[in-house]
Structures are given as C-alpha cells and as structure tokens.
Design a protein around this motif. Structure first.
Motif, PDB file in Angstrom:
ATOM      1  N   ASN A   1       0.861  -1.179   0.000  1.00 20.38           N
ATOM      2  CA  ASN A   1       0.000   0.000   0.000  1.00 20.38           C
ATOM      3  C   ASN A   1       0.900   1.232   0.000  1.00 20.38           C
ATOM      4  N   LYS A   2       1.007   1.882  -1.148  1.00 20.24           N
ATOM      5  CA  LYS A   2       1.914   3.031  -1.307  1.00 20.24           C
ATOM      6  C   LYS A   2       1.176   4.300  -0.887  1.00 20.24           C
ATOM      7  N   HIS A   3       1.740   4.988   0.073  1.00 23.48           N
ATOM      8  CA  HIS A   3       1.029   6.094   0.704  1.00 23.48           C
ATOM      9  C   HIS A   3       1.345   7.444   0.056  1.00 23.48           C
ATOM     10  N   PHE A   4       0.315   8.288   0.019  1.00 27.64           N
ATOM     11  CA  PHE A   4       0.438   9.669  -0.448  1.00 27.64           C
ATOM     12  C   PHE A   4      -0.223  10.551   0.617  1.00 27.64           C
ATOM     13  N   PHE A   5       0.552  11.352   1.287  1.00 26.54           N
ATOM     14  CA  PHE A   5       0.053  12.131   2.417  1.00 26.54           C
ATOM     15  C   PHE A   5      -0.357  13.535   1.970  1.00 26.54           C
ATOM     16  N   GLU A   6      -1.492  13.969   2.525  1.00 23.55           N
ATOM     17  CA  GLU A   6      -1.905  15.352   2.314  1.00 23.55           C
ATOM     18  C   GLU A   6      -0.868  16.306   2.928  1.00 23.55           C
ATOM     19  N   ILE A   7      -0.722  17.463   2.317  1.00 26.50           N
ATOM     20  CA  ILE A   7       0.196  18.486   2.825  1.00 26.50           C
ATOM     21  C   ILE A   7      -0.637  19.666   3.323  1.00 26.50           C
ATOM     22  N   ASN A   8      -0.520  19.957   4.586  1.00 24.08           N
ATOM     23  CA  ASN A   8      -1.253  21.081   5.161  1.00 24.08           C
ATOM     24  C   ASN A   8      -0.542  22.384   4.793  1.00 24.08           C
ATOM     25  N   LEU A   9      -1.245  23.203   4.016  1.00 26.68           N
ATOM     26  CA  LEU A   9      -0.675  24.478   3.558  1.00 26.68           C
ATOM     27  C   LEU A   9      -1.391  25.675   4.175  1.00 26.68           C
ATOM     28  N   ASP A  10      -2.116  25.428   5.261  1.00 21.75           N
ATOM     29  CA  ASP A  10      -2.824  26.533   5.920  1.00 21.75           C
ATOM     30  C   ASP A  10      -1.886  27.675   6.309  1.00 21.75           C
TER      31      ASP A  10
END
Length: 305
Positions: A260-269
């Motif tokens: 399961n290859k993960h792609f993480f959200e990037i918080n740009l707030d």
C-alpha cells in the motif's frame, strides 16, 4: 551429519529469441527471458564426499537453456518453455529427481511506423513482467505457478478505509476518499491434474490457455482496481482473485501481494490560509517507506488461508 537441503544450478541466464514468420521472413517476433534452473536428486556426495561425478555443471545447465530455446519452436508462452526444460533434465539425468525452473519474461511490444505495425521493431512497453515458477518432481509430477509483477497502478479516488480496529496506539484517521496505489504482484497456480504431462503443456500452448489466463488476470485485476470503491486493499484483492478463479477453471488458487503506497496530504494553511486537506486536497507528498504490505491466497477449497 547429513545435508538437509540442497540444490544448485544456473541463475540469471538471459536469452533473447528471434522467430521469423513462415510465410513472411521479414515479419519477426522476439522474446526476452531471464531463466534460473536448479537441480536436486542423488547429489549429496558432491557436498559430503567431494564427489563431483554426480554434478551436472552449472555451465551445462546454461548451455541446455540456450540449446532448448533454439530447438523449441516458440519459447512463449514461458509456461511451455519451463515445462520443456523441467522435463528435459528429468529425462536426461537419471540421478536428478527434482528440477525447479523460474523464468521472467521482459516485455517487448511491436510498435507502429506511419500508422502500420512494423515487422521487426519493438519498444519496451510498460514495467510489468510475466513470470513462471515450475517444479518438476520425478515422483510428484509438475507444480506450476504463473505470475506477473512490477505492475504499478494508482487511482486518485474511489478508495476508502474506515471502521478499522483502534486502540491507544492508533493515530490513523478514518477516510471515505483516498488515493490508492500499489505495485501488483500476482500468482496463479495451475491444477496438477490438468498439467500432468508435457503433452498437456503442449495442448495448453496450442490452445492459447496460458496466454488467455494471463490476459484474464491482467484484465480482471485492472478493471476491479479501477471500478470498485475499495473498502480496503484486503477486500479488493479477494474480489480480484474470486473473479479470476471463476473465469479460469484450470487454476487451483490465486495469490496477490500488494504494498500500500502512501500519499500524504500536505497542510498548507500556514501560507495565507491555503486549503489543501480533506476535500480541498490536490497536492500530496508521495512516501517511499514505510508502506503497508497485504498478502492473500484464495483457493477453490474451503481450507483457511
């Protein structure tokens, strides 16, 4: 003391075969393979008594692969060529009782020039590789598992993961929409009753059964991956295997191994309140490791996996 396990042979034997069409010699076909052949049998004295008389030199094994590739009319599908090699070593050397053949096929596809498929030019098309592992035992017969690996897939939506076990070690958040990506490794084991002799291999080759199964595995895998709103990798791989067993009656089992290859959200707030999480997520950070790894074998019998 005795040797409890042993085998030897030649690995990483690379072969490219060119075949010319009978009707049109300018029309050619190519097959590239990497082969490994390992031998076992009445060979213990080569380890315990320095008795080289029972050793078929690994260089002879290499030469045999080349010679049989030349003499075999069509080394594809690779299942057929593996059967030819396995049977050859059993027939030629009375003291050899077990042969293990592993072949990886490297993909070359004919490409078009001026809108027409070129007769003898090919391109490396895609990363996936076709494989077979065959064991020929003098007493037990053939055991054959075909496969594919290095098939990289990704879908940007249509996957979820929620309702999982949670405890005081859990920080993973439930999600109803996520990226799903994996490098597919699949194997399908043929019924020994249907591949009992080399004549069966030849019939499967002539009737296109090996190639048909490969296409069904590939099509069912990619179609299920794309269309199913995946509840989990576990559920999706089980559904893939079920479809394959339903479509290919000659198979006993199907195995998947899916990282399961993960792609993480990037918080740009932090950048002027720029939204890039949840339903606003568009930019992700691909992760190389660690990754999930999920395996499953689905068989026709009712025994536990």
């Amino acid at each position: 003391m005795s040797v409890s396990s042993r085998c030897y042979g030649k690995d990483n034997v690379r072969v490219l075969k060119v075949e010319r069409d009978v009707q049109d010699p300018n029309l050619q076909y190519v097959q590239e393979m990497t082969c490994c052949v390992l031998l076992d049998g009445d060979i213990e004295t080569s380890y315990t008594a320095a008795d080289n008389s029972v050793i078929v030199p690994t260089d002879t094994v290499k030469n045999t692969i080349y010679i049989m590739a030349k003499k075999t009319p069509g080394v594809w599908p690779i299942e057929y060529f593996a059967g030819v090699l396995g049977q050859h070593f059993i027939d030629k050397y009375a003291h050899i009782s077990r042969v293990e053949v592993t072949i990886t096929q490297h993909k070359w596809s004919r490409y078009a020039v001026n809108g027409k498929p070129h007769a003898h030019s090919f391109v490396r098309d895609g990363t996936e590789k076709r494989s077979v592992k065959l064991v020929k035992d003098r007493k037990l017969g053939f055991k054959v598992t075909s496969g594919l690996f290095d098939l990289s897939v990704l879908k940007s939506t249509g996957s979820m993961f929620h309702g999982f076990n949670q405890c005081d070690f859990t920080i993973l958040k439930e999600t109803w929409d996520r990226i799903l990506s994996t490098d597919i490794t699949a194997g399908w084991t043929w019924s020994p009753a249907k591949l009992a002799t080399l004549s069966d291999f030849k019939r499967f080759y002539q009737e296109g059964i090996f190639d048909r199964a490969y296409k069904i595995v590939l099509d069912n895998t990619l179609t299920t991956f794309a269309l199913e709103n995946s509840a989990s990798v576990q559920a999706t791989m089980y559904n893939m295997a079920q479809l394959i067993l339903g479509d290919v009656v000659e198979l006993d089992s199907v195995t998947y191994e899916l990282p399961n290859k993960h792609f993480f959200e990037i918080n740009l707030d932090w950048h002027h309140g720029l939204k890039n999480t949840g339903t606003d997520a568009e930019v992700y950070a691909p992760q190389s490791d660690p990754n999930g790894l999920i395996k499953c074998t689905v068989s026709r019998n009712k025994s536990k996996l």
